[in-house]
Design an enzyme around this catalytic site. Structure first.
Site, mmCIF file in Angstrom:
data_model
loop_
_atom_site.group_PDB
_atom_site.id
_atom_site.type_symbol
_atom_site.label_atom_id
_atom_site.label_comp_id
_atom_site.label_asym_id
_atom_site.label_seq_id
_atom_site.Cartn_x
_atom_site.Cartn_y
_atom_site.Cartn_z
ATOM 1 N N GLU A 40 -9.558 3.825 2.253
ATOM 2 C CA GLU A 40 -9.044 3.959 0.884
ATOM 3 C C GLU A 40 -8.011 2.903 0.545
ATOM 4 O OE1 GLU A 40 -7.730 5.410 3.402
ATOM 5 O OE2 GLU A 40 -5.609 5.013 3.038
ATOM 6 N N LYS A 96 0.851 -1.204 0.000
ATOM 7 C CA LYS A 96 0.000 0.000 0.000
ATOM 8 C C LYS A 96 0.880 1.246 0.000
ATOM 9 C CE LYS A 96 -3.290 2.569 2.959
ATOM 10 N NZ LYS A 96 -4.191 2.528 4.139
ATOM 11 N N ASP A 145 -12.243 7.215 3.951
ATOM 12 C CA ASP A 145 -11.031 6.923 4.717
ATOM 13 C C ASP A 145 -10.661 5.437 4.648
ATOM 14 O OD1 ASP A 145 -8.846 7.473 6.264
ATOM 15 O OD2 ASP A 145 -9.958 7.675 8.155
ATOM 16 N N ASP A 159 -2.511 10.123 4.045
ATOM 17 C CA ASP A 159 -3.918 9.752 4.210
ATOM 18 C C ASP A 159 -4.611 10.732 5.143
ATOM 19 O OD1 ASP A 159 -6.376 8.554 4.435
ATOM 20 O OD2 ASP A 159 -5.679 6.822 5.611
ATOM 21 N N LYS A 210 -10.066 12.783 8.560
ATOM 22 C CA LYS A 210 -9.589 12.316 9.865
ATOM 23 C C LYS A 210 -9.527 13.490 10.841
ATOM 24 C CE LYS A 210 -6.549 8.491 8.397
ATOM 25 N NZ LYS A 210 -7.284 7.411 9.072
ATOM 26 N N ARG A 218 -7.954 -0.326 0.959
ATOM 27 C CA ARG A 218 -8.538 -1.487 0.274
ATOM 28 C C ARG A 218 -8.938 -1.144 -1.153
ATOM 29 N NH1 ARG A 218 -12.957 -1.900 4.974
ATOM 30 N NH2 ARG A 218 -11.229 -0.909 6.064
HETATM 31 N N1 BES Z 1 -4.323 4.264 7.003
HETATM 32 C C1 BES Z 1 -5.486 4.034 7.777
HETATM 33 C C2 BES Z 1 -5.295 2.962 8.844
HETATM 34 C C3 BES Z 1 -4.416 3.335 9.986
HETATM 35 C C4 BES Z 1 -4.954 3.941 11.106
HETATM 36 C C5 BES Z 1 -3.083 3.020 9.979
HETATM 37 C C6 BES Z 1 -4.142 4.247 12.179
HETATM 38 C C7 BES Z 1 -2.274 3.330 11.042
HETATM 39 C C8 BES Z 1 -2.803 3.934 12.153
HETATM 40 C C9 BES Z 1 -6.631 3.560 6.886
HETATM 41 O O1 BES Z 1 -6.647 4.092 5.613
HETATM 42 C C10 BES Z 1 -7.889 3.985 7.542
HETATM 43 O O2 BES Z 1 -8.112 5.150 7.653
HETATM 44 N N2 BES Z 1 -8.686 3.025 7.960
HETATM 45 C C11 BES Z 1 -9.906 3.292 8.628
HETATM 46 C C12 BES Z 1 -10.944 2.334 8.128
HETATM 47 C C13 BES Z 1 -12.345 2.655 8.572
HETATM 48 C C14 BES Z 1 -12.805 3.925 7.931
HETATM 49 C C15 BES Z 1 -13.227 1.505 8.199
HETATM 50 C C16 BES Z 1 -9.676 3.126 10.122
HETATM 51 O O3 BES Z 1 -8.932 2.233 10.519
HETATM 52 O O4 BES Z 1 -10.194 3.936 10.873
HETATM 53 ZN ZN ZN Z 2 -4.831 4.675 4.873
HETATM 54 MN MN MN Z 3 -7.657 5.963 5.543
#
Ligand code: BES
Ligand code: ZN
Ligand code: MN
Length: 496
Positions: free
Chosen positions: A350, A266, A348, A271, A278, A352
């Site tokens: 993204e 990835k 968010d 992000d 966020k 996947r």
């Molecule tokens: N890059 C983040 C996941 C992440 C969060 C990595 C904290 C490291 C530390 C990912 O893109 C994300 O934002 N995932 C969301 C998914 C949710 C919206 C279903 C998450 O984990 O909150």
């Molecule tokens: Zn991410």
């Molecule tokens: Mn994200």
């Protein structure tokens, strides 16, 4: 800092510092006994003062020990002899390294690799010691106007082993050094800010690696992705002015007919969450959302350095996830390269979305196995903390193989279920799949989403959200899971 394997007997050792172990309470290790007899009982005398009793992680630096040609002897406490386990040994070695680097010694010799550590081989000790040393010497590339005073790093360090072990020890050290360099590449990339480490920058790094090792490198541009129908990847990229890149590098170390191992990383270079923005706190850390990409580049570098007899392809879908007037919106529906439609309920989620098109694309390589590596879910950090990477697979044998590689590398992963029972959390009223599955089992439903795109091959997914990065005082990239991946590759090449 040059690391070498030696079998110099202690009485002939001329390094500026010799490191030997002491057990609790004041018990001499094998090398300490030799040192004690050469110095006619000097260690006994020192220990009887009570200044050092062998407690794990304690150290005592001695100078000019009688009849010892080395200027310094560093005693390191190994704790109780009967309970010397991996964790204790690592703690002890870290203390010894900290004390060594604090001294002015320019050369050093470790005489503590012959101590028995429960459940761990000599190779494990050599590799871990090398990685600890390299981690200590690692200086994160800082973008400061005035560089800090440079750290004292010893020039030459030897690992003393028995003469009949030296050839396997050398191969192990080569592996460790390749891993250390791969981790350093991954750390540097992970630490770089989003305004420098853009998709284009990552593509440049891939080209640089390809040039150095004479590998094939292809970069797909936005128009190529449009032709391929990578609309999920493009949807994430559309809110940013940085053009997306789909990066491919091919390493051919095996027979041409041999199916390649494919690593997909990835590569979100920042992000912000997109329209599903966020919160502001710690958002800066989302510059490491390309940790998966960095680690597959690091593993590729290690593989090429070691000239492993395998075929390896790395694939990196890369873009930024930002909100603007063009950005993808919650509720938008896109047709992925696989033909399945996805309702983007949360922009968010993204990772996947960019991975699903990459996973479809790599089908064309008829891979032996595909492993994707991604900072995919915050839920994985909640489930496993910062110690274990989340491990998912559609094949039990592959899952075990990766778990074992993680154990051997001391870069551990822990399996989580991919049962069909979780799949219906991704149901959508308007498209084939929703891109989120609600709060319960967030890492598993993310993996379930990916599993919809990996039916054509044997596949595993590593969620490194908790392991690729450290927050707080030690904020920065860890270089994980380069060790796990490199061990996996080396094992596939029959090299470990
Ligand atoms: N890059 C983040 C996941 C992440 C969060 C990595 C904290 C490291 C530390 C990912 O893109 C994300 O934002 N995932 C969301 C998914 C949710 C919206 C279903 C998450 O984990 O909150
Ligand atoms: Zn991410
Ligand atoms: Mn994200």
């Amino acid at each position: 800092m040059e690391l070498t394997i030696k079998y110099t007997p202690l009485e002939k050792q001329r390094a500026a510092c010799i490191i030997v172990g002491i057990y609790e309470s004041r018990q001499l290790s094998a090398s300490a006994q030799i040192l004690n007899s050469i110095s006619e009982g000097y260690l006994d005398k020192i220990l009887s003062t009570g200044d050092m009793d062998g407690q794990k992680g304690s150290t005592l630096l001695l100078h000019h020990v009688p009849r010892i040609t080395s200027e310094r002897v560093l005693l390191v406490g190994l704790g109780k002899a009967e309970s010397l386990d991996g964790r204790t040994w690592l703690t002890a070695m870290q203390s010894a390294i900290t004390a060594l680097f604090a001294s002015a010694a320019n050369t050093a010799a470790f005489y503590c690799l012959d101590e028995t550590v429960a459940e761990h081989s000599n190779e494990w000790k050599i590799e871990q010691l090398a990685l600890l040393l390299r981690a200590q010497a690692f200086q994160p590339g800082k973008l400061k106007k005035k560089p800090e005073t440079p750290a004292k790093i010893p020039k030459k360090i030897s690992f003393v082993v028995a003469e009949n072990e030296s050839s396997t020890a050398k191969a192990t050290l080569d592996l460790a050094v390749a891993i250390a360099s791969g981790m350093e590449l991954a750390k540097d990339l992970g630490n770089l800010p989003g305004n420098i480490c853009t998709p284009e920058y990552l593509a440049g790094q891939a080209k640089k690696l390809a040039k150095e090792f004479q590998l094939d490198c292809e970069i797909l541009e936005r128009k190529d992705m449009e032709k391929l129908g990578m609309n999920a990847l493009l949807a994430v990229a559309q809110g940013s002015s940085q053009p997306p890149k789909f990066i491919l590098v091919h390493y051919h170390g095996g027979k041409s007919a041999q199916a390649p191992i494919v690593l997909v990383g990835k590569g979100i270079t920042f992000d912000a969450g997109g329209i599903s923005l966020k919160p502001a706190a710690e958002m800066d850390e989302m510059k490491y959302d390309m940790g998966g990409a960095a680690s597959v580049l690091g593993a590729l570098q290690a593989c090429a350095t070691l000239k492993l007899p395998i075929n390896l392809t790395i694939a990196i879908p890369s873009c930024e996830n930002l909100p603007d007037g063009m950005a993808v919106k919650p509720g938008d529906i896109v047709t992925t390269m696989s033909g399945q439609t996805v309702e983007i309920l949360n922009t968010d989620a993204e990772g996947r979305l960019i991975l699903c098109d990459a996973l479809t694309y790599v089908e064309r390589f008829k891979p032996a196995v595909v492993i994707d590596v991604a900072t995919l879910t915050g839920a994985c950090v909640i489930a496993l903390g910062h110690h274990a990477t989340g491990l998912f697979s559609n094949q039990e044998a592959l899952s075990i193989e990766l778990e074992q590689a993680g154990l051997a590398a001391h870069d551990r992963a822990w399996p989580l279920p991919l049962w069909d029972d979780y799949q219906n959390q991704l149901d959508s009223n308007f498209a084939d799949i929703g891109n989120i599955g609600g709060r319960p089992a967030g890492s598993i439903t993310a993996a379930c989403f990916l599993s919809r795109f990996t039916k054509a091959y044997t596949w595993a997914h590593l969620d490194i959200a908790g392991t690729a990065w450290k927050s707080g005082k030690e904020k920065g990239s860890t270089g994980r899971p380069v060790p796990l991946l490199t061990h996996f590759l080396a094992k596939r090449a029959n090299k470990v």
